[in-house]
Design an enzyme around this catalytic site. Structure first.
Site, mmCIF file in Angstrom:
data_model
loop_
_atom_site.group_PDB
_atom_site.id
_atom_site.type_symbol
_atom_site.label_atom_id
_atom_site.label_comp_id
_atom_site.label_asym_id
_atom_site.label_seq_id
_atom_site.Cartn_x
_atom_site.Cartn_y
_atom_site.Cartn_z
ATOM 1 N N ASN A 71 32.125 39.195 27.036
ATOM 2 C CA ASN A 71 33.561 39.518 26.896
ATOM 3 C C ASN A 71 34.468 38.335 27.239
ATOM 4 O OD1 ASN A 71 32.962 39.683 29.640
ATOM 5 N ND2 ASN A 71 34.390 41.360 30.012
ATOM 6 N N LEU A 73 31.049 34.629 33.336
ATOM 7 C CA LEU A 73 31.346 33.206 33.571
ATOM 8 C C LEU A 73 32.697 32.803 32.980
ATOM 9 C CD1 LEU A 73 27.794 31.639 33.084
ATOM 10 C CD2 LEU A 73 29.018 32.094 35.215
ATOM 11 N N ARG A 74 33.307 33.702 32.219
ATOM 12 C CA ARG A 74 34.697 33.576 31.747
ATOM 13 C C ARG A 74 34.946 32.444 30.748
ATOM 14 N NH1 ARG A 74 35.457 38.535 33.057
ATOM 15 N NH2 ARG A 74 36.105 39.028 35.178
ATOM 16 N N HIS A 91 38.424 36.687 39.107
ATOM 17 C CA HIS A 91 39.800 36.846 38.629
ATOM 18 C C HIS A 91 40.704 35.946 39.465
ATOM 19 C CE1 HIS A 91 39.087 40.200 35.938
ATOM 20 N NE2 HIS A 91 38.391 40.798 36.872
ATOM 21 N N HIS A 147 23.686 39.936 34.750
ATOM 22 C CA HIS A 147 25.054 40.405 34.481
ATOM 23 C C HIS A 147 26.064 39.531 35.224
ATOM 24 C CE1 HIS A 147 27.629 44.255 33.745
ATOM 25 N NE2 HIS A 147 28.412 43.182 33.776
ATOM 26 N N ASP A 192 27.177 41.606 38.448
ATOM 27 C CA ASP A 192 28.472 41.878 37.793
ATOM 28 C C ASP A 192 29.562 40.995 38.402
ATOM 29 O OD1 ASP A 192 30.344 42.874 36.063
ATOM 30 O OD2 ASP A 192 30.463 44.868 36.951
ATOM 31 N N ASN A 231 35.119 48.083 38.166
ATOM 32 C CA ASN A 231 34.705 49.015 37.121
ATOM 33 C C ASN A 231 33.227 48.800 36.801
ATOM 34 O OD1 ASN A 231 34.717 50.891 35.113
ATOM 35 N ND2 ASN A 231 35.730 49.612 33.597
ATOM 36 N N HIS A 289 25.131 48.340 35.649
ATOM 37 C CA HIS A 289 25.785 48.837 36.870
ATOM 38 C C HIS A 289 25.837 50.358 37.032
ATOM 39 C CE1 HIS A 289 28.956 48.834 33.909
ATOM 40 N NE2 HIS A 289 29.246 47.562 34.059
#
Lengths: 438, 317
Positions: free
Chosen positions: A93, A62-63, A310, A59, A306, A279, A233
């Site tokens: 995502n 890597l954006r 950012h 999980h 996870d 989250n 998670h």
């Protein structure tokens, strides 16, 4: 011939051993190998270190594509190598969402190009992770990326019929649905764990039941259609209980816990520092204890980071405005040592299982998680449990700085990482070959 | 105490000192020249990022009576929606030499976050942050209760105060529960279960769902504003049902002690949580709360900006 001789290290089982790596594979695992060598192997003295199979993260955000300001496949790979990982699973995502063969192949190729570790793309369950229509799961499974894990992580696959169909559909190629368990109507605008702390802070609560209700529903669905579900998670004591019950019934369910949920509690929100906004949210002390117990007894199968990078501007703002998520790759091992090893809840073999063998098995990563077995691919991490280090967010390999451990001294250091017999990390530093990449 | 962010930062002594200072400030406000030179040359910024005319005017009046220079900085909505981050705003105010920033913001924790950020060295006063706290409102409420029901000095030992209504979304309730219990009063929260937070059992207050049973024992009843839009989020079925069970009306007024007072932080929804008859009755101290707000805010500004309370005697002359 490219060979390395690792000497004076301790194996997960506790015995002292040397390890000879030749051409990307474990050639010999036995004590006192140095005596029989011809001198061509590069020798690494790992006195005081424990050798573990390379960590596998199921999980990772890597954006890339889309949020290269936060992380790229290359920077995330470096962070992974630094943290002892030899495989990452890139969450879907991104922008665009990894919901087609094209996007998952792009991410897969970027991972290969970087070459520091395996990057296994996770495919979205639904188009645009919007929860309405199934994405082309078969095409992603058949692609060069060979996707077997599907997740809308960030969003819950909330519609029970969509979830049911997804669970059924992936059976044809042995896939698994990794569920972000969050009942959306119970968590609208939610900011932190709902409980005593949220009541005082006036931050909107994210109740445990919103997670547990979905876990309960999905293990029952998995049972009904005889498919495999993975719970991302896990954060609540109640969730651990449901998974324990489901496993006892023979339901094919696996579950992960993040390092931060094994350590931090919702009391951190009292600072109103959004570095702790994540989250699912940080829960209570009793949840943390239940998660540790669940990981130790195997109810929770694996640790997954996870890792959620950012940029500063998404964290240097009011709590409500801030993005959810924290970094995890480079601190995961230390947090596991602090919470599970130093507390004597788990031994090194258990850690090898939860961070390498089990995640590779769940993800279907056949060339990972094979342990330190002769003939197997030489994915390996050497950790020194006696060395501590102080986290400096400015010195992380990640492109982002949102670690909750800045300035904190953590126990245990990742000393060396080998991926396919090539060192990506030596003496705690990325190797020069590695630094040359992207 | 460098800032005023939360009632939880105050000791019993701090709270009494603010109330005692406010008492002196009230004397200034009622004299013919309503002005003290104490904060001359100080710059105070009213940073109001959420609509609130009442609180802003109250702080402005308080600062001006202490001769401070006041700059009003208002913007509707969150800092993000107006395109500038709170960080940039804070640095701008710092660069302009603000001695104190009074912040009202829709985000819980924004005042503390601003104070802890190191982007600004000035004093931060929380004028209401989301659904977290509104400390000066609680202080003016305690001041008002003390004037009517206490000796006008000391704490609130022996008094019982009911806080009625939307506790879940109320920063006024959070600050008041902390302050009134700190001052020795016994607090009863009266609300439907949907408008009480999970975790309320950890608060220093009792909970009741039965308004009528609570009324005979209370010395003050503090009505909270109920936002009409809560109905759409399933908190209660209809406005009428809410008023029926939790509104203050003539029949309930009759259940109260003769000495008991009616309070409301404003703005009121007449007819929803309180009838006009109750709001305008002789028992109502709602208008006086507004007056006391200025005195309490003067006291807070004075204590934070002008130094220790012991210096006050000289200035008061």
């Amino acid at each position: 011939m490219n060979s390395f001789l690792l000497t004076n290290a301790t194996l997960p089982g506790g015995s002292a051993s040397d390890i000879l790596i030749v051409d990307g594979r474990f050639a010999q695992v036995a004590p006192n190998l140095a005596l029989s060598q011809d001198g061509t192997a590069r020798v690494l003295d790992l006195t005081g270190c424990v050798l573990l199979p390379g960590f596998v993260d199921l999980h990772t955000h890597l954006r890339e594509p889309g949020r290269e300001d936060a992380e790229t496949v290359a920077s995330g790979s470096r962070a992974g190598a630094k943290g002892g990982f030899t495989a990452l699973s890139a969450m879907a995502n991104t922008f665009p969402v990894a919901d087609t063969a094209g996007v998952v192949e792009q991410v897969f190729r970027l991972g290969k190009l970087c070459g520091l570790l395996d990057v296994f793309p996770i495919g979205a369950v639904t188009q645009g992770i919007a929860g309405k229509h199934l994405a082309e799961l078969g095409a992603m499974a058949d692609s060069a990326a060979h996707v077997r894990v599907f997740s809308d992580d960030g969003n819950c696959v909330f519609d029970p019929m969509v979830m049911r169909r997804a669970l059924e559909y992936v059976k044809q190629f042995g896939g698994v649905i990794a569920q972000h368990a969050q009942e959306p109507t119970l968590t609208q605008g939610a900011q932190m764990n709902e409980g005593i702390v949220s009541s005082r802070l006036g931050l909107k609560g994210w109740p445990a039941v919103a997670e547990e209700a979905i876990i309960a529903r999905d293990v029952l669905l998995a049972d009904h259609v005889q498919s495999r579900v993975h719970i991302c998670h896990l954060t609540t004591a109640g969730g651990v209980e449901i998974v324990r019950w489901a496993k006892a019934r023979g339901i094919q369910v696996s579950a992960e816990v993040t390092p931060h949920h094994l350590l931090l509690t919702d009391e951190k929100a009292i600072s109103f520092d959004p570095i702790y906004k994540v989250n699912p949210p940080l829960r209570t002390h009793s949840d943390v204890m239940a998660l540790r117990e669940g990981l130790a007894d195997g109810t929770i199968d694996i640790v997954a980071t996870d890792h959620a990078p950012h940029p500063n501007e998404n964290k240097e703002c009011e709590w409500q405005e801030a993005a959810f998520g924290m970094l995890g790759l480079e601190t995961a091992y230390s947090i596991l040592q602090a919470t599970m090893i130093d507390t004597k809840l788990m031994g090194w073999s258990d850690l090898a299982d939860r961070m390498s063998t089990a995640p590779a098995r769940i993800g279907g990563y056949s060339q990972q998680g094979q342990g330190l077995t002769v003939g197997g691919p030489a994915h390996l991490v050497a950790v020194n449990p006696h060395k501590s280090w102080t986290v400096d967010r400015d010195l992380l390999q990640s492109r982002s700085r949102n670690t909750p451990y800045h300035g904190i001294e953590l126990p245990g250091q990742v000393v060396a990482t080998f991926f396919n017999g090539i060192p990506t990390l030596l003496e705690g530093e990325l190797t020069t070959e590695v630094s040359a990449h992207g | 105490m460098k800032h005023l962010l939360s009632i939880s930062d105050l000791s019993h002594g701090d709270a009494l000192s603010i109330l005692d200072t406010a008492h002196e400030m009230a004397r200034v406000s009622s004299s013919s020249v309503k002005k003290l030179p104490t904060l001359r040359g100080r710059t105070i910024v009213n940073l109001f990022l959420e609509d609130s005319t009442r609180t802003r005017i109250s702080f402005e009046a308080a600062a001006k009576r202490l001769s401070a220079d006041v700059i009003n900085f208002s913007a509707k909505g969150s800092s993000v929606s107006k395109g500038e981050s709170l960080k940039d705003t804070a640095q701008t105010l710092q660069a302009m030499g603000a001695d104190a920033v009074i912040i009202r913001h829709s985000a819980s924790g924004s005042a503390q976050w601003l104070a802890d950020s190191h982007w600004m060295s000035g004093i931060v006063i929380n004028a209401g942050d989301g659904t977290h706290e509104h400390p000066t409102q609680a202080l003016l409420d305690a001041f008002t209760i003390r004037r009517h029901l206490g000796a006008g000095s000391g704490d609130l030992q022996g008094l019982t105060i009911a806080i009625v209504g939307d506790v879940l979304h109320s920063r006024v309730a959070r600050s008041n529960v902390l302050l009134l219990s700190l001052l020795g009063a016994s607090v009863v929260l009266v609300a439907p279960p949907t408008l009480l937070p999970v975790g309320v059992e950890s608060w220093p207050a009792r909970v009741s769902y039965d308004f009528d049973s609570v009324l005979p024992e209370v010395d003050a009843v503090m009505m909270l504003r109920v936002q009409q839009e809560r109905m759409n989020d399933y908190f209660f079925p209809t406005a009428r049902e809410y008023s029926h069970y939790f509104g203050l009306n003539r029949d309930r007024l009759a259940l109260m002690k003769r000495s008991a007072i009616i309070m409301h932080p404003g703005p009121m929804n007449r007819g929803l949580e309180i009838t006009a008859e109750c709001a305008d009755s002789a028992r109502s101290v709602i208008v006086e709360q507004v007056t006391n707000g200025v005195s309490v805010r003067m006291a807070v500004l004075y204590l934070l900006l002008a130094g220790l309370p012991t210096e006050f005697g000289g200035v008061d002359a």
